[in-house]
Design a protein around this motif. Structure first.
Motif, PDB file in Angstrom:
ATOM      1  N   LEU A  28      72.188 -18.908-103.744  1.00 25.02           N
ATOM      2  CA  LEU A  28      73.568 -18.507-104.053  1.00 25.02           C
ATOM      3  C   LEU A  28      73.581 -17.099-104.647  1.00 25.02           C
ATOM      4  N   ASP A  29      72.585 -16.815-105.510  1.00 23.38           N
ATOM      5  CA  ASP A  29      72.490 -15.461-106.091  1.00 23.38           C
ATOM      6  C   ASP A  29      72.223 -14.425-105.002  1.00 23.38           C
ATOM      7  N   GLU A  30      71.339 -14.801-104.082  1.00 27.60           N
ATOM      8  CA  GLU A  30      71.031 -13.865-102.990  1.00 27.60           C
ATOM      9  C   GLU A  30      72.292 -13.560-102.185  1.00 27.60           C
ATOM     10  N   LEU A  31      73.071 -14.622-101.874  1.00 28.27           N
ATOM     11  CA  LEU A  31      74.315 -14.401-101.118  1.00 28.27           C
ATOM     12  C   LEU A  31      75.284 -13.517-101.910  1.00 28.27           C
ATOM     13  N   GLY A  32      75.314 -13.720-103.224  1.00 27.19           N
ATOM     14  CA  GLY A  32      76.174 -12.873-104.066  1.00 27.19           C
ATOM     15  C   GLY A  32      75.737 -11.412-104.000  1.00 27.19           C
ATOM     16  N   GLU A  33      74.433 -11.178-104.048  1.00 25.98           N
ATOM     17  CA  GLU A  33      73.915  -9.800-103.992  1.00 25.98           C
ATOM     18  C   GLU A  33      74.186  -9.167-102.629  1.00 25.98           C
ATOM     19  N   LEU A  34      73.986  -9.949-101.558  1.00 33.32           N
ATOM     20  CA  LEU A  34      74.267  -9.431-100.214  1.00 33.32           C
ATOM     21  C   LEU A  34      75.727  -8.992-100.117  1.00 33.32           C
ATOM     22  N   THR A  35      76.607  -9.780-100.714  1.00 32.53           N
ATOM     23  CA  THR A  35      78.044  -9.470-100.656  1.00 32.53           C
ATOM     24  C   THR A  35      78.340  -8.173-101.420  1.00 32.53           C
ATOM     25  N   ARG A  36      77.727  -8.020-102.590  1.00 33.69           N
ATOM     26  CA  ARG A  36      77.929  -6.778-103.363  1.00 33.69           C
ATOM     27  C   ARG A  36      77.401  -5.567-102.588  1.00 33.69           C
ATOM     28  N   ASP A  37      76.220  -5.731-101.966  1.00 37.62           N
ATOM     29  CA  ASP A  37      75.665  -4.630-101.164  1.00 37.62           C
ATOM     30  C   ASP A  37      76.579  -4.313 -99.981  1.00 37.62           C
ATOM     31  N   ALA A  38      77.142  -5.371 -99.391  1.00 39.98           N
ATOM     32  CA  ALA A  38      78.029  -5.178 -98.234  1.00 39.98           C
ATOM     33  C   ALA A  38      79.228  -4.318 -98.621  1.00 39.98           C
ATOM     34  N   ARG A  39      79.763  -4.552 -99.805  1.00 43.71           N
ATOM     35  CA  ARG A  39      80.910  -3.736-100.230  1.00 43.71           C
ATOM     36  C   ARG A  39      80.516  -2.255-100.299  1.00 43.71           C
ATOM     37  N   ARG A  40      79.307  -1.995-100.785  1.00 48.55           N
ATOM     38  CA  ARG A  40      78.839  -0.599-100.863  1.00 48.55           C
ATOM     39  C   ARG A  40      78.700   0.011 -99.466  1.00 48.55           C
ATOM     40  N   HIS A  41      78.144  -0.771 -98.527  1.00 51.14           N
ATOM     41  CA  HIS A  41      77.954  -0.236 -97.170  1.00 51.14           C
ATOM     42  C   HIS A  41      79.295  -0.021 -96.460  1.00 51.14           C
ATOM     43  N   LEU A  42      80.247  -0.887 -96.726  1.00 54.18           N
ATOM     44  CA  LEU A  42      81.592  -0.689 -96.154  1.00 54.18           C
ATOM     45  C   LEU A  42      82.179   0.624 -96.664  1.00 54.18           C
ATOM     46  N   ALA A  43      82.015   0.860 -97.956  1.00 54.38           N
ATOM     47  CA  ALA A  43      82.579   2.078 -98.563  1.00 54.38           C
ATOM     48  C   ALA A  43      81.864   3.326 -98.060  1.00 54.38           C
ATOM     49  N   ALA A  44      80.597   3.169 -97.650  1.00 60.00           N
ATOM     50  CA  ALA A  44      79.820   4.320 -97.167  1.00 60.00           C
ATOM     51  C   ALA A  44      79.906   4.458 -95.643  1.00 60.00           C
ATOM     52  N   GLY A  45      80.507   3.492 -94.968  1.00 67.15           N
ATOM     53  CA  GLY A  45      80.617   3.541 -93.508  1.00 67.15           C
ATOM     54  C   GLY A  45      79.289   3.296 -92.821  1.00 67.15           C
ATOM     55  N   ASP A  46      78.399   2.517 -93.448  1.00 68.53           N
ATOM     56  CA  ASP A  46      77.055   2.289 -92.912  1.00 68.53           C
ATOM     57  C   ASP A  46      76.994   0.936 -92.182  1.00 68.53           C
ATOM     58  N   ALA A  47      77.395   0.959 -90.911  1.00 68.24           N
ATOM     59  CA  ALA A  47      77.482  -0.294 -90.144  1.00 68.24           C
ATOM     60  C   ALA A  47      76.099  -0.894 -89.894  1.00 68.24           C
TER      61      ALA A  47
END
Ligand code: MEV
Length: 330
Positions: free
Chosen positions: A227-246
């Motif tokens: 569950l923690d890993e999924l939480g971290e992946l989600t936080r990282d995903a927000r950063r990649h969305l903001a950076a446009g890194d598909a």
């Protein structure tokens, strides 16, 4: 989006005497969870995107006699609707009560192109459309919190302990970040094109959520780590969305799929569709929603490659595919 015939809306939380209109409609859309499903039930964050190609429309008319439901699944008295329409019946009853019309009768018509039990938010979207249509029919403007709580009452019939993510996502019309019960907008630096593929296998969100709970009871340490890993992946995903890194976002989706599999909500059919999307140049792919059937979500390189991926997924057995583009916000 809601529409009603001409009468002015009442202020929120003021049901008072209902002023019925002739007829009114309410709408909501499907959603796909980009990352964070299941973990969100345990207070980790989640990211969801709207699926505007999938829409529900509810039409409500005041009537006499018993309330009637017209839908593709059932046509008849609302009180005698089959158990799988329990959330819809709850949405109608809760909304009528909330607008001060608990003893009124309605004729409710539902039209939807959302597949049910596929993890794209059908139950929440139907509930949202019904709540909006009932409120509009009785000239009551519900605020966002009241609307959310009424949808959640229907969702509790469907899933017992819904996180609230779906109830927000089907009304949002834009990507959302959901954490600690609150939603906020998501920055997206570059447009992203996703393909959603329906495995044709009914998802079992209720069982999947219960399965994760049982796994957590049996193995608290291992499950909490996932569950923690999924939480971290989600936080990282927000950063990649903001950076446009598909490309990096796609890698996170692949890792999310693997973690959800370990959590016990995977399915071989979903694995096959995910592998097909990756083999046809998708940046990444994962199951989306409750799992154990339902849909996958693939992030593609552009519109042309989305068409290739969608074709490959259908050739691999997907019952249907939809393509959606999340536009840049900046
Ligand atoms: C279902 O669409 C999403 C889950 O996380 C359940 C929930 O959030 O209530 C599996």
């Amino acid at each position: 989006m809601t529409s009603s015939s001409a009468r002015p809306a009442r202020p929120s939380d003021a049901p008072a005497t209902p002023t019925p209109t002739a007829a009114a409609s309410g709408r909501a859309s499907g959603k796909a969870i980009l990352l964070g499903e299941h973990a969100v039930v345990y207070r980790r964050p989640a990211l969801a995107i709207p699926l505007s190609a999938l829409q529900v429309r509810a039409d409500v008319q005041r009537s006499t006699g018993p309330s009637i439901l017209h839908s593709a699944l059932y046509d008849g008295p609302l009180a005698a609707a089959p158990a799988r329409l329990g959330p819809t019946a709850m949405a109608a009853a809760a909304a009528l009560e909330a607008v001060g019309a608990g003893h009124e009768s309605i004729e409710l018509r539902i039209e939807s192109n959302l597949p049910a039990e596929r993890g794209v938010g059908s139950s929440a979207a139907v509930a949202a459309a019904v709540v909006r249509a009932v409120a509009a029919a009785f000239g009551v403007a519900l605020d966002a919190a009241a609307e959310h709580e009424l949808i959640q009452r229907a969702e509790r019939v469907a899933h017992v302990s819904p996180s609230g993510l779906d109830a927000h996502a089907v009304r949002a019309g834009a990507p959302i970040w959901f954490e600690d019960g609150a939603v906020s907008p998501v920055a997206v630096a570059a447009p992203l094109t996703f393909v959603i593929a329906d495995s044709g296998v009914a998802g079992r969100t209720r069982e999947a959520v219960a399965g994760v709970r049982a796994r957590r009871d049996a193995d608290p340490t291992g499950t909490t780590a996932l569950l923690d890993e999924l939480g971290e992946l989600t936080r990282d995903a927000r950063r990649h969305l903001a950076a446009g890194d598909a490309r990096s976002l796609g890698v996170l989706m692949d890792r999310g799929h693997a973690a959800l599999d370990l959590l016990g909500v995977g399915d071989p059919v979903l694995d096959e569709l995910v592998a097909t999307a990756r083999a046809h140049s998708a940046w990444g792919a994962k199951l989306t929603g409750g799992g154990r059937g339902g849909c996958i979500l693939a992030l593609t390189r552009d519109h042309d490659s989305a068409a290739d991926v969608a074709g490959a997924l259908r050739a691999a057995g997907a019952a249907a595919t939809w393509t959606t583009t999340v536009e840049a916000t900046t």
